[in-house]
Motif scaffolding. Structure first.
Motif, PDB file in Angstrom:
ATOM      1  N   PRO A   3       0.829  -1.204   0.000  1.00  0.00           N
ATOM      2  CA  PRO A   3       0.000   0.000   0.000  1.00  0.00           C
ATOM      3  C   PRO A   3       0.865   1.257   0.000  1.00  0.00           C
ATOM      4  O   PRO A   3       1.948   1.270   0.572  1.00  0.00           O
ATOM      5  N   MET A   4       0.372   2.294  -0.658  1.00  0.00           N
ATOM      6  CA  MET A   4       1.129   3.539  -0.750  1.00  0.00           C
ATOM      7  C   MET A   4       1.020   4.311   0.565  1.00  0.00           C
ATOM      8  O   MET A   4      -0.079   4.529   1.059  1.00  0.00           O
ATOM      9  N   PRO A   5       2.144   4.736   1.117  1.00  0.00           N
ATOM     10  CA  PRO A   5       2.082   5.538   2.347  1.00  0.00           C
ATOM     11  C   PRO A   5       1.365   6.860   2.104  1.00  0.00           C
ATOM     12  O   PRO A   5       1.427   7.432   1.014  1.00  0.00           O
ATOM     13  N   ASP A   6       0.683   7.361   3.138  1.00  0.00           N
ATOM     14  CA  ASP A   6      -0.067   8.607   3.009  1.00  0.00           C
ATOM     15  C   ASP A   6       0.822   9.784   2.633  1.00  0.00           C
ATOM     16  O   ASP A   6       0.397  10.691   1.930  1.00  0.00           O
ATOM     17  N   ALA A  51      -0.872  16.729  -4.589  1.00  0.00           N
ATOM     18  CA  ALA A  51      -0.663  18.117  -4.202  1.00  0.00           C
ATOM     19  C   ALA A  51      -1.164  19.100  -5.254  1.00  0.00           C
ATOM     20  O   ALA A  51      -1.602  20.190  -4.920  1.00  0.00           O
ATOM     21  N   GLN A  52      -1.128  18.742  -6.525  1.00  0.00           N
ATOM     22  CA  GLN A  52      -1.569  19.660  -7.569  1.00  0.00           C
ATOM     23  C   GLN A  52      -3.091  19.702  -7.697  1.00  0.00           C
ATOM     24  O   GLN A  52      -3.620  20.552  -8.378  1.00  0.00           O
ATOM     25  N   GLN A  53      -3.811  18.820  -7.038  1.00  0.00           N
ATOM     26  CA  GLN A  53      -5.268  18.812  -7.078  1.00  0.00           C
ATOM     27  C   GLN A  53      -5.838  19.796  -6.057  1.00  0.00           C
ATOM     28  O   GLN A  53      -5.209  20.089  -5.050  1.00  0.00           O
ATOM     29  N   HIS A  54      -7.039  20.257  -6.313  1.00  0.00           N
ATOM     30  CA  HIS A  54      -7.715  21.145  -5.365  1.00  0.00           C
ATOM     31  C   HIS A  54      -8.005  20.331  -4.100  1.00  0.00           C
ATOM     32  O   HIS A  54      -8.453  19.189  -4.184  1.00  0.00           O
TER      33      HIS A  54
END
Length: 103
Positions: free
Chosen positions: A8-11, A19-22
């Motif tokens: 699983p990808m760490p938070d 980060a580039q998303q609203h």
């Protein structure tokens, strides 16, 4: 060939990739029904919107920030003279507070 699922990808990494998303995309959209972390769509679901719907931004602000105007906690709707603001709106100062917290 069978695909072996990865770890699983760490938070911390997931946050960097988004980060580039609203930041409002972290909540579901009450207008179009878009799920968390998915872009808003038109009502007909045929087109993705470049920015979240205003009601989604208001929902995100309500969920994340304290309102300096009416002194309510996150999760509580803004009010004016004891009545909830129309259509789930939030005070502009609360939106500024949410953007500062997200930055």
């Amino acid at each position: 060939m069978t695909r072996i699922p990865g770890a699983p990808m760490p938070d911390s990494i997931r946050h960097g990739l988004r980060a580039q998303q609203h930041p409002a995309r972290s909540v579901a959209c009450p207008h179009c029904g878009a799920k968390e972390h998915r872009p808003c769509t038109s009502r007909s679901k045929t087109r993705q919107m470049p920015q979240p719907h205003p009601s989604r931004i208001s929902a995100w602000v309500r969920a994340t920030a304290v309102c300096p105007e009416c002194q309510v906690e996150p999760g509580v709707p803004c009010h004016l003279d004891g009545r909830e603001l129309r259509d789930g709106a939030v005070h502009p100062r609360r939106e500024v507070e949410a953007r500062e917290v997200a930055a």
